[in-house]
Design a protein around this motif. Sequence first.
Motif, PDB file in Angstrom:
ATOM      1  N   ASP A 135      29.010 -65.784  50.319  1.00  0.00           N
ATOM      2  CA  ASP A 135      27.684 -65.209  50.138  1.00  0.00           C
ATOM      3  C   ASP A 135      26.827 -66.141  49.285  1.00  0.00           C
ATOM      4  N   ASN A 136      25.596 -66.313  49.694  1.00  0.00           N
ATOM      5  CA  ASN A 136      24.666 -67.126  48.919  1.00  0.00           C
ATOM      6  C   ASN A 136      24.078 -66.285  47.791  1.00  0.00           C
ATOM      7  N   THR A 137      23.839 -66.922  46.658  1.00  0.00           N
ATOM      8  CA  THR A 137      23.260 -66.220  45.524  1.00  0.00           C
ATOM      9  C   THR A 137      22.491 -67.213  44.671  1.00  0.00           C
ATOM     10  N   ASN A 138      21.488 -66.708  43.953  1.00  0.00           N
ATOM     11  CA  ASN A 138      20.727 -67.543  43.036  1.00  0.00           C
ATOM     12  C   ASN A 138      21.186 -67.372  41.596  1.00  0.00           C
ATOM     13  N   LYS A 139      22.185 -66.554  41.362  1.00  0.00           N
ATOM     14  CA  LYS A 139      22.686 -66.334  40.018  1.00  0.00           C
ATOM     15  C   LYS A 139      23.632 -67.471  39.646  1.00  0.00           C
ATOM     16  N   THR A 140      23.239 -68.249  38.634  1.00  0.00           N
ATOM     17  CA  THR A 140      24.002 -69.438  38.257  1.00  0.00           C
ATOM     18  C   THR A 140      24.937 -69.136  37.089  1.00  0.00           C
ATOM     19  N   TRP A 141      25.943 -69.976  36.971  1.00  0.00           N
ATOM     20  CA  TRP A 141      26.850 -69.922  35.820  1.00  0.00           C
ATOM     21  C   TRP A 141      27.191 -71.351  35.429  1.00  0.00           C
TER      22      TRP A 141
END
Length: 899
Positions: free
Chosen positions: A879-885
């Motif tokens: 899944d693509n997401t813009n939440k970075t870590w």
Amino acid sequence: MSLTPFRPLAPRPLLICIAAFVCLSGSAGLFSTVCFAQTDAQDGGQGDSRPSMPATDDEKPRPQGTSVTIAPSIVQRASGNRWTPLSVVGVNRTDEEKTETVSVYIDGDPEVQFSSKFWLPAKSRRKTWLPVLIPPQQDPERVNIPLTTMSLEEGPDGESLRPDWTDSAIVERSLLLTEMEINTGVISDAAEIDFTGRQVDRLQALMSFINVGRSTAIQQSMELPNIAFAANLLPDTHGGLDQLDQIVIAGNSLSNDTAGVGTIRRWLRRGGRLWIMLDRTDSGIVRELLGDDAVYDIADATQLNQFKLETSDVVYSSNFTSESWESERPVDFVRVFTESDDISCQIDGWPAAFWQPVGDGEVLFTTLGIEGWMLPEGRASIGLGQISRRLFEPRAKPIDSVTAMVPVVNDQIGYQIPSRGIAALLMVSNTILIALGGLWWMRQQRLERLALLVPVVAIISSAAMLWIGKMNSGSIPTTIASAQLVVLNDATNEADIQSTFAVYCQEEIPIELSSAPNTFVQPLDWSGNRTKRAQWLDNGSSRWIQPDQPPGTVENWFSDSTAFVRSTENGSDSASLVHPLVGTFDEAGFLGSFPNSATATIEDPFLASFPAANTAATSSVNDDRIEVRIRAEDSLTDGQFVSATLMDDTQSKRQEVLRELFADAEQSFLANGTQLLYWTDPTDIGLGISESFIRTGTALVSVPVKIVPPQSGARIRIPSTFIEIDSFAKYRGISALFNPRSGKWLTDVTKSTETDLLFRFPTAIGQVDLERVNVTLRISAPERLVTIKAIHGDQSTTVFEENSPTGTVRFTIDDPSVLETDQHGGLVLTVSVGAPTDPGDDSSIAPSPQQSRRATPGSESPNSQDFPEGLAPIILESDNTNKTWQIDQLTIDAEGVVR
């Protein structure tokens, strides 16, 4: 320099010339392809390589008096912003000794000159070197640059031009330029000409072989230059090898050139690449050149008619590509044992090519003869292609401390602030005066007079402070400030010293700047409206001839020198700290010492082992030595080099200098092992200046740490700086999330992933039974589940799990069943970061089915049949997401018992 008697040439009988021509005609063509470099090294370059011929009746008479010829040497084409040596050949045909002075300037700019002043005995011919700095070139298509030489003589009214026997005092010629080509120097045994041409064939085969490797490595479509030089005596002047990118040593001619060995050693540590062919070079020369950095021992030498050359993969060093070689004519092969873990090629487990870093440069050792690197059809083997692509590159730029140190030295030029002792003395004096006055008037019952004494004492103290402040701020003293970077190379017992200077003149006075042999101080900025001339003398020292520096100005200078460090065991200065830190581990961490150094100063020490995290150190004096304690709990964060919570101005400046130096640590000496860095007093490098200058300065010193193995049964604690972190690959390959060369993690990651890390402990400790491992994790992973597992054998055990960790997280691993290090050569940890989860969802406390996970042995998962031991793929979610870590740092320190 070389000194030979001058003898006029007499006409040779025609019969001898004809006989020589007949005997050598068979090999003349072959010899002419390789002898140009030998002629250049022995006779002074292009302008001095033609043989002298007897005069004829139609020619002019032989010139009388003295003459000096200056010509390019070493390389055919020079690059901008690099030093290159010129050959200076003087001939004295008179019966009196002479002192000759010649000066050179480049590209029509007489404001920057380079000169040589040398003694010329009667009836002799003498050769010396003159280094010149080629100005930076803006036009890469430029092919030559003007070179102007002048002959000077000193008289009652100063210097004047002196015409030579051609009535010319100024000679114009040009230097060839290149900004694209790579210059390779070759040092081999001199060709011995015989009627069969065998030795010439051997040398020609070497030249052809090197050109094949260069052609394999350099893909640009350009004309490659010839091999730069082959010489028995190398120039020992400043920047003598600066134009060379690589040097190939394939012979023993350096055995007669002690100065040349030192020149190559300094060039190597400053970013050079050296190729040593062990099948052609004696080990004694290699040991003299590299010292303890010659990381091999010879088992025996043999010859092979057939073999399989295995070349390691550039990404997965444990994978090898094999290619067969067979010939009726055997090839030489030297079998060696090596401590290097960077082996590019091997034959039957014996290294054929391996590397060793030395300072900012590196050395390639090959043990296979040149014929073994070539395929029967004349093509380069895979092994030759791989080592050539790594070797034949532009010379690496050495670490530059000058730019970082300039603010430090400039800040030392300024008004002097009154010391705290003066202020304290005034305050104590005030108190004593008021107390004495109070006691006296108390006895006389006149205490009301204190109302007059207190303001009078305050006025006197204020006036004293104002006067002292005016005296200190009214003028800045004539000062030379210095800052140094001193790096100890324990393998050859030498210290490389980069010095930065700030020269300030309160009045217009002569600077009288001079340098000792093997040290050259040069301006940081060569531009300006004042003529500068650097002059080299016979003894190797140098001095600057220039107008006085204008008052009220600051000029920056720098130098790059090398000094031998005497061992304390051989009676060196007891205050010297430029020696390895020797110590061992105990329950608190590491304890080392500098013997016979109790009078020395050491400030803000810390332990560095790039790319590992730094650890603060503390120093104390114990008897006649300085002890250095390094505790595991004193680990520093990334970018921190001073442990003080509240830093003063000096510490803040030091922090900025170190941050700039460590920005390029991957390409510098900092990546060459565990080192202790500290600040102390500067080292004397033989800089001479007018006695009217006040000297001040500081130095940053880097010394290696030598570990003495602890006793069996000792309980020890290993700080994180001593523990090497590497990527671990077993079945799944290496994750690109962590770069073990730089110690950096990828930033702003959005995918969930797993990363396997191998933590290696110092080999000098031996075997340790771990009892406790303390983990420090700096992370920002909101709305993600972070899991850390310890791999032991073919199993994994979760040792940490937390949802949305942010900031610094510390935890301990104390389960003996997971602290096994024997099977994998260290402790293996797997860091898993899952996919984003909904903060309000109860499932956030555990991994979701979509998250990346490692399957335990025997578990069922899709495609598990494709992975040994039941291991699942690295990533199962897409899944693509813009939440970075992001992970900023992961370190461990360990406690255990030595076996």
